[in-house]
Design a protein around this motif. Sequence first.
Motif, PDB file in Angstrom:
ATOM      1  N   PHE A 128      32.925 -36.053 -18.668  1.00  0.00           N
ATOM      2  CA  PHE A 128      31.928 -35.096 -18.500  1.00  0.00           C
ATOM      3  C   PHE A 128      32.408 -33.730 -18.683  1.00  0.00           C
ATOM      4  O   PHE A 128      32.037 -32.859 -19.473  1.00  0.00           O
ATOM      5  CB  PHE A 128      30.960 -35.078 -17.382  1.00  0.00           C
ATOM      6  N   GLY A 129      33.615 -33.475 -17.857  1.00  0.00           N
ATOM      7  CA  GLY A 129      34.338 -32.205 -17.753  1.00  0.00           C
ATOM      8  C   GLY A 129      35.131 -31.841 -19.049  1.00  0.00           C
ATOM      9  O   GLY A 129      34.816 -30.473 -19.377  1.00  0.00           O
ATOM     10  N   VAL A 130      35.595 -32.612 -19.482  1.00  0.00           N
ATOM     11  CA  VAL A 130      36.503 -32.270 -20.940  1.00  0.00           C
ATOM     12  C   VAL A 130      35.388 -32.299 -22.029  1.00  0.00           C
ATOM     13  O   VAL A 130      35.542 -31.279 -22.783  1.00  0.00           O
ATOM     14  CB  VAL A 130      37.607 -33.248 -20.931  1.00  0.00           C
ATOM     15  N   ASN A 131      34.804 -33.255 -22.185  1.00  0.00           N
ATOM     16  CA  ASN A 131      34.059 -33.458 -23.473  1.00  0.00           C
ATOM     17  C   ASN A 131      32.867 -32.387 -23.575  1.00  0.00           C
ATOM     18  O   ASN A 131      32.697 -32.053 -24.614  1.00  0.00           O
ATOM     19  CB  ASN A 131      33.436 -35.275 -23.581  1.00  0.00           C
ATOM     20  N   THR A 165      28.064 -42.698 -31.267  1.00  0.00           N
ATOM     21  CA  THR A 165      26.833 -43.841 -30.927  1.00  0.00           C
ATOM     22  C   THR A 165      27.001 -44.153 -29.577  1.00  0.00           C
ATOM     23  O   THR A 165      26.059 -44.900 -28.966  1.00  0.00           O
ATOM     24  CB  THR A 165      26.944 -44.959 -31.782  1.00  0.00           C
ATOM     25  N   GLY A 166      27.800 -43.930 -28.721  1.00  0.00           N
ATOM     26  CA  GLY A 166      28.150 -44.033 -27.428  1.00  0.00           C
ATOM     27  C   GLY A 166      27.065 -43.418 -26.591  1.00  0.00           C
ATOM     28  O   GLY A 166      27.122 -43.762 -25.508  1.00  0.00           O
ATOM     29  N   HIS A 167      26.733 -42.596 -27.196  1.00  0.00           N
ATOM     30  CA  HIS A 167      25.502 -41.716 -26.273  1.00  0.00           C
ATOM     31  C   HIS A 167      24.334 -42.782 -25.983  1.00  0.00           C
ATOM     32  O   HIS A 167      23.671 -42.613 -24.931  1.00  0.00           O
ATOM     33  CB  HIS A 167      24.765 -40.594 -26.995  1.00  0.00           C
ATOM     34  N   ALA A 193      28.535 -38.465 -21.417  1.00  0.00           N
ATOM     35  CA  ALA A 193      29.114 -37.403 -21.945  1.00  0.00           C
ATOM     36  C   ALA A 193      28.895 -36.946 -23.355  1.00  0.00           C
ATOM     37  O   ALA A 193      28.750 -35.877 -23.797  1.00  0.00           O
ATOM     38  CB  ALA A 193      30.738 -37.471 -21.976  1.00  0.00           C
ATOM     39  N   LYS A 194      28.719 -38.078 -24.009  1.00  0.00           N
ATOM     40  CA  LYS A 194      28.527 -38.027 -25.615  1.00  0.00           C
ATOM     41  C   LYS A 194      26.796 -37.644 -25.666  1.00  0.00           C
ATOM     42  O   LYS A 194      26.571 -37.042 -26.591  1.00  0.00           O
ATOM     43  CB  LYS A 194      28.566 -39.364 -26.202  1.00  0.00           C
TER      44      LYS A 194
END
Length: 326
Positions: A128-131, A165-167, A193-194
């Motif tokens: 979450f922090g990086v993406n 699509t991982g969202h 994150a996505k």
Amino acid sequence: MSTQQSTNSGFGHGSEPQDVLEGIDLTGKVAIVTGGYSGIGVETVRGLAGAGAKVIVPARNREKATANLSDVVGDVAIMDMDLADLSSVRAFADQFASEHDRLDLLINNAGIMACPLSRVGAGWEQQFGVNHLGHFALAQALMPLLEKTAKEPGSDVRVVALSSTGHKLSDIRWDDPNWESGEYDKWQAYGQAKTADALFAVGMNTRLAQHGGRAFSVHPGGIATPLQRHLDNEEMVALGWMNEDGELSEQAAKMFKSVTQGASTTLWAATAPALRDRGGEYCEDCDIAALADPENPSRYNTVQPYAVDPDSAERLWAMSEEMVAS
């Protein structure tokens, strides 16, 4: 709610960068591509620079960036930045703004996937922090320059956030985005994150459209790149991506794109004339993806409604502002 109506672009799963960039002239434009020295990021930089843009690549590893971009033709510069370190992000933005009087394209391409639990920044879960949060802080710091450029006659400022699509694996965990309780699930964390990347594009478009700019999110497709570096072969076999011998499975070979094809949807979202009056939408296979059917959420070329919901986008924006201010 985003309409997610197709543009009937004529492009698709197998389109190459040269297809979507045919006739596109980016001379005089300035672009930033995070993660532009690895995987599809290199091909995104190659495409933009080949069309005439000046491309700046923020890099955590300057030596690696220099090597990986050595065969890219065009005006490409490397600057230091680490998305996991907000002081580094803001220092990059300050230096960029002091050296450039415009920013036409911001491509939030960098990302990590399915890594073990680790914390960055003010205790944020790493994915979450990086993406999301690192890119959010970068966009906030560059907003004055994006707005200034967008107001110029004839400009076509765009921000493109790479989602996935991982969202579909997870909405935002509103009560516990940093996994401070419960058992950590690296795939749900990736999904969150996505989703955040897609919602960021909705929120950014709301703000940028007031000045003439646009923002989009993109699923680049399944591609074998360094993004999979946290997965061992056994896990990739279980996912159906690899055979026991370490080669792409028959199923994956049919579904996966080449690394160059993986850059095409990003390049389309960043430059397509058909998108000048659109915005906030989720793109896949070089077109706007359809809204997912709740009864069949796993279908490709669709986006879950929660990932393009304007109310959620505003809620995430406010939450992110608080998180990067701490």
